[in-house]
Design an enzyme around this catalytic site. Sequence first.
Site, PDB file in Angstrom:
ATOM      1  N   HIS A 175       0.568  -0.759  -0.058  1.00  0.00           N
ATOM      2  CA  HIS A 175      -0.230  -0.011   0.080  1.00  0.00           C
ATOM      3  C   HIS A 175       0.891   0.891  -0.217  1.00  0.00           C
ATOM      4  CE1 HIS A 175      -3.613   1.901   0.732  1.00  0.00           C
ATOM      5  NE2 HIS A 175      -3.309   2.453   1.470  1.00  0.00           N
ATOM      6  N   HIS A 195     -10.200   2.033  -1.119  1.00  0.00           N
ATOM      7  CA  HIS A 195     -11.513   1.894   0.741  1.00  0.00           C
ATOM      8  C   HIS A 195     -11.739   1.035   0.637  1.00  0.00           C
ATOM      9  CE1 HIS A 195      -9.852   4.722   4.585  1.00  0.00           C
ATOM     10  NE2 HIS A 195      -9.421   4.296   3.669  1.00  0.00           N
TER      11      HIS A 195
END
EC number: 6.3.5.3
Length: 741
Positions: A53, A99
């Site tokens: 990430h 998300h």
Amino acid sequence: MNKELTPEQIKEQKVYLEWGLTQKEYEYICDKLLGRLPNYTETGLFSVMWSEHCSYKKSKPVLKLFPNKNERVLQGPGEGAGIVDIGDNQAVVFKAESHNHPSAVEPYEGAATGVGGILRDIFSMGARPIASLDSLHFGEIDNARTKYLINEVVAGIGGYGNCMGIPTVAGEITFDDCYAGNPLVNAMSVGILDQSHIQKGQAKGIGNAVMYVGAKTGRDGIHGATFASADFADDKETQRSAVQVGDPFMEKLLMEACIELTNNHQDWLVGIQDMGAAGIVSSSCEMSSKANSGMELNLDMVPQREEGMSAYEIMLSESQERMLLCVKKGHENDVKKLFEDYNLEAVVIGRVTEGHDYILHHKGEVVTNIPVSTLTDDVLEEPSEERVPQRILDNKNKDTWVPQLSSAKETLEALLQQPTIASKKMFTETYDSQVRTSTVVGPGSDAGVIRIRGTKKALAMTTDGNGRFIYLNPEVGGKIAVLEAATNIISSGALPLAITDCLNYGDPNDPEIYWELHQSINGMAEACRTLDTPVISGNVSLYNENNGEAIYPTAMIGMVGLIKDVYRTVPSFVQNTGDKLYLVGKTGNDFNGSELQKLLNNKITGDLNDFDLEKVNSYLKNLLVTMEQGLVSSSHDLSEGGLGVSLAEMVFGTDKGIKVSLDMKKELLFSETPGRLVVSVSKDNVAAFEEIMGEDITEIGEVQVDHQLDITLTDDNFVAEVSELEKLWEEAIPCLMKSKD
């Protein structure tokens, strides 16, 4: 939560594996980078900064394939958001973020904080956000869990965006079984700034202050970045602590304070960055790395809302509504006073230092002392294996699937009720699309359009992604994803400028998944070069799997275009009775991966036909010329459901009808050949329009007074009442959402 283990205990118990580091990475850190065992806090820092990430360690080699420059690009990938010149010393700033994992666990907060995070990326660049968009992918609407996820995600997006006073003007919502356990929640934000106000996320100048502004730090979101870089298990309840909690009213104050600072007091500021994934550690390290400087922080000074927080917890927390500033020495109190006027804390927590070391103090002890580069630049990149999936090899040898239909009218009625095609009004009405009063075109059209105040210009914006196509043929599917976005932008009368992306894929350690990622990026990159739409920002979200089952490889393309004259904005709905209708582009047997294939077979199979992107680009450019000359009354792109669905959509919400005669069999009415549009042209403009468009258009009919869809095909014909079709289209999703499972 593990207690503070010693470095030796961490090594012995292999705690680093729980935090996402591999054995090879841990040994590399110990032996090659530090020459010692990292302590508890340091191990935590490495685990989040080396996560996919934050580091893009798996995806970076293929992301380099994207073009990211042209004469308009002012800022490409590497900052909070990308920036493109739109003339008159103004620029548009935009970025998309995923998300996904948080939204699967805690859908309201996951979606809300996704919006909050992307807005901070925009105003960290010095821009005021003017619009939000989203791209949502859920499982089929046939169970209580999926309905709950949909309602909560939509409420979270609306709740945060509405409180911020930023309109949500466009987006997409699709439904497929593969997203049932791992929904995709991609958020995009667009902002405007004067080019003189552009900011950077950097911390340079020895002795300059590092200031923390915004909300207090709590224990929410710890290891959120690691969580976003791992597969899902069934027991999502245990992962709730990795989801952040948002406060949009705090963010509204933070946004206004930051914009006042960046617009009016640039001489106080060196750099500014959002605290997003991996919290303080990520923002501070990245700011130091970009400036090639060192940093020393005193964690006792960090505002905390919970007692007894460890250095590890403070550094890894992903509490929302926080920013990190680098402020010129001597202006600390000026900044403090500015933020106090907004009832926000602004605290000096450290300084820029000589050299390249990253030093953290906590409760009188040095808890971290490592080179900045070990966290940001020295990530161990391993080449990934690639393998062509067997389904791709099998599909190459299959004949093109062509459906057999008994009734074009019944097929159209069924397609209009497919959730991916049906009206999303019950969801989009949750969003305020008109706040700030600059919205020209809101949800439900090919693209959202926002007027640029004080000018004649406007911005068109869209999000598009079709995982089915990439699943069947990643390279062609990647091209289609970019082309679909460009077609939507041009259909609104805008020149495509650039793209941002969210690349949502499964586990990159699976050679077949990595092959999908690589090949689809090849396709997207080719389309970006052909269309001259560089990739200026983006996000990679991997490990989108649930119990070993990956989602479709889903590349979401967010594109922004420029309309020179807002009064030349082209609507998606027919305008004038008697206008001629034209099909732009040619129709082929493109049914694999289509809504029709899913409707008839309940699955998608086969290969995709490649297409001549240069040819499509050529006639799209010509079409834009006709729009800029005011020759086109309305325009609608052809995507899910093909020509049949698009013709129906063009008359929904109007009092008019359409009558067309098509030189095609009924099956082709629902083909999804890319790069096509339907446009209406007034009779006065027909000659000029036809001269510019040449052989790339086919006259198919006209707009009529009767509120009917009248379609003649070579092997079928029907007349349908628009009101009846529209009722099916509008009621399909509300009916599914209310049904008992």
